[in-house]
Design an enzyme around this catalytic site. Structure first.
Site, PDB file in Angstrom:
ATOM      1  CB  THR A 178     -50.369 -23.269 -71.791  1.00 57.71           C
ATOM      2  OG1 THR A 178     -51.635 -23.661 -72.292  1.00 57.71           O
ATOM      3  CG2 THR A 178     -49.672 -24.450 -71.167  1.00 57.71           C
ATOM      4  NE  ARG A 206     -59.414 -27.765 -75.744  1.00 58.66           N
ATOM      5  CZ  ARG A 206     -58.268 -27.136 -75.475  1.00 58.66           C
ATOM      6  NH1 ARG A 206     -57.972 -26.805 -74.245  1.00 58.66           N
ATOM      7  NH2 ARG A 206     -57.419 -26.850 -76.444  1.00 58.66           N
ATOM      8  CG  ASP A 209     -51.022 -28.741 -75.984  1.00 58.46           C
ATOM      9  OD1 ASP A 209     -51.919 -27.910 -75.727  1.00 58.46           O
ATOM     10  OD2 ASP A 209     -49.819 -28.437 -76.015  1.00 58.46           O
ATOM     11  N   GLY A 230     -50.046 -23.289 -76.953  1.00 63.83           N
ATOM     12  CA  GLY A 230     -50.628 -22.932 -78.236  1.00 63.83           C
ATOM     13  C   GLY A 230     -52.009 -23.520 -78.411  1.00 63.83           C
ATOM     14  N   GLY A 232     -54.192 -26.171 -78.628  1.00 60.20           N
ATOM     15  CA  GLY A 232     -53.980 -27.530 -78.162  1.00 60.20           C
ATOM     16  C   GLY A 232     -54.343 -28.629 -79.122  1.00 60.20           C
TER      17      GLY A 232
END
Length: 313
Positions: A178, A206, A209, A230, A232
């Protein structure tokens, strides 16, 4: 009265080890990180808004094939790219996000426009793209996003029956790629932006975060702006970004204490790997990670540039 200004960016955290990184790739990634943070800083230096700065910084990383966002995003089980992004402005707690978009070159721009030109916060899939095309976004073919590296990565995952970034032959395999940025502008406004291609071999639409306000992205003037990277599902369950803000707001912890308490505390205990970048109301920057590295860069209130990859740099 103008205030000092600063910016920080990240390109993912996880198992990033020197022995797995070629000198050529390291140089290329560091160049991208510097280009990104400078793009945002130039806007701040001209008196621009923090949102404009974080969007500009993230766009540079979305346009690079070296990161899991925009071009270079990982592939789903059906060999598609599905991207998520969010933006938040700390002045009025305004936020915008998109999830599962497939044909938008820079999802972070679309997230900003959801915030600024719609009454909504989160738009998904075909609806998000319908909104985009009504606002003159160009349709971008999937071929633009797909790289040979990500295709090979997906095949490796399918062979092993896995759905993460943890078991392939690339130097950043166990990395949650990310990208994100946080900034404080000369007017004291805080902003955060986050963008991702998700996880390799993902199914069922899916969403992690990065598109969730308070989990992967948060900004609150006078307090803190946060962008996370990280695993999520864990960051959503722990509402990591808003947890950091709450610790600063109510416990009066500083940005360093709050970030470390969350990333090294409950999140790690739950099994969640990753990190955050954060900037407080004075422009103080902190990078927190419970992994061996995080692609990151910053230009602080004194104008000092730093570009780092490994945890011990």
């Amino acid at each position: 009265m103008t205030k000092p200004f600063s910016i920080a960016i990240h390109g993912g955290a996880g198992t990033i080890l020197p022995e797995q990184m070629s000198e050529a790739l390291s140089t290329e990634i560091r160049h991208d990180l510097e280009k990104s943070v400078r793009a945002g800083h130039q806007i701040l230096a001209r008196g621009g808004d923090a949102v404009a700065a974080v969007v500009a910084a993230v766009k540079v990383l979305e346009d690079s094939p070296n990161f899991n966002a925009g071009r270079g995003s990982v592939l789903t089980h059906t060999e598609m790219v599905e991207m998520d992004a969010s933006v938040m402005h700390g002045k009025n707690a305004n936020a915008g996000a998109v999830a599962g978009v497939r044909h938008i070159r820079n999802p972070v721009e679309l997230a900003r426009d959801v915030m600024e030109h719609s009454p909504h916060v989160l738009l998904i899939g075909d609806g998000a793209e319908e909104f985009a095309f009504k606002h003159q976004y160009q349709y971008t073919e999937q071929d633009y996003f797909v790289t040979d590296r990500r295709y090979e990565q997906l095949q490796s995952m399918k062979e092993k029956g896995l759905f993460a970034l943890s078991e392939s032959k690339y130097p950043d395999d166990n990395k949650h790629g990310t990208v994100g940025a946080v900034a404080m502008d000369q007017h004291g406004n805080l902003a955060a932006a986050t963008s991702t291609g998700g996880i390799t071999n993902k199914q069922y639409g899916r969403v992690g975060d990065s598109a969730i306000t308070g989990a992967g992205t948060f900004a609150e003037n006078g307090n803190v702006a946060v962008s996370a990277t990280g695993m999520g599902e864990y960051f959503i369950r722990k509402t990591v970004a808003s947890e950091i803000a709450a610790r600063m707001r109510y416990l009066k912890e500083d940005v360093h204490q709050a970030c470390e308490a969350v990333i090294q505390g409950d999140l790690k205990a739950m099994g969640g790997e990753g990190g955050v970048i954060a900037i407080d109301g004075d422009g103080e920057i902190h990078f927190a990670m419970n992994s061996s590295g995080m692609y990151r860069a910053s230009i602080d209130i004194d104008g000092t540039l730093t570009v780092k990859i490994y945890v011990d740099e």
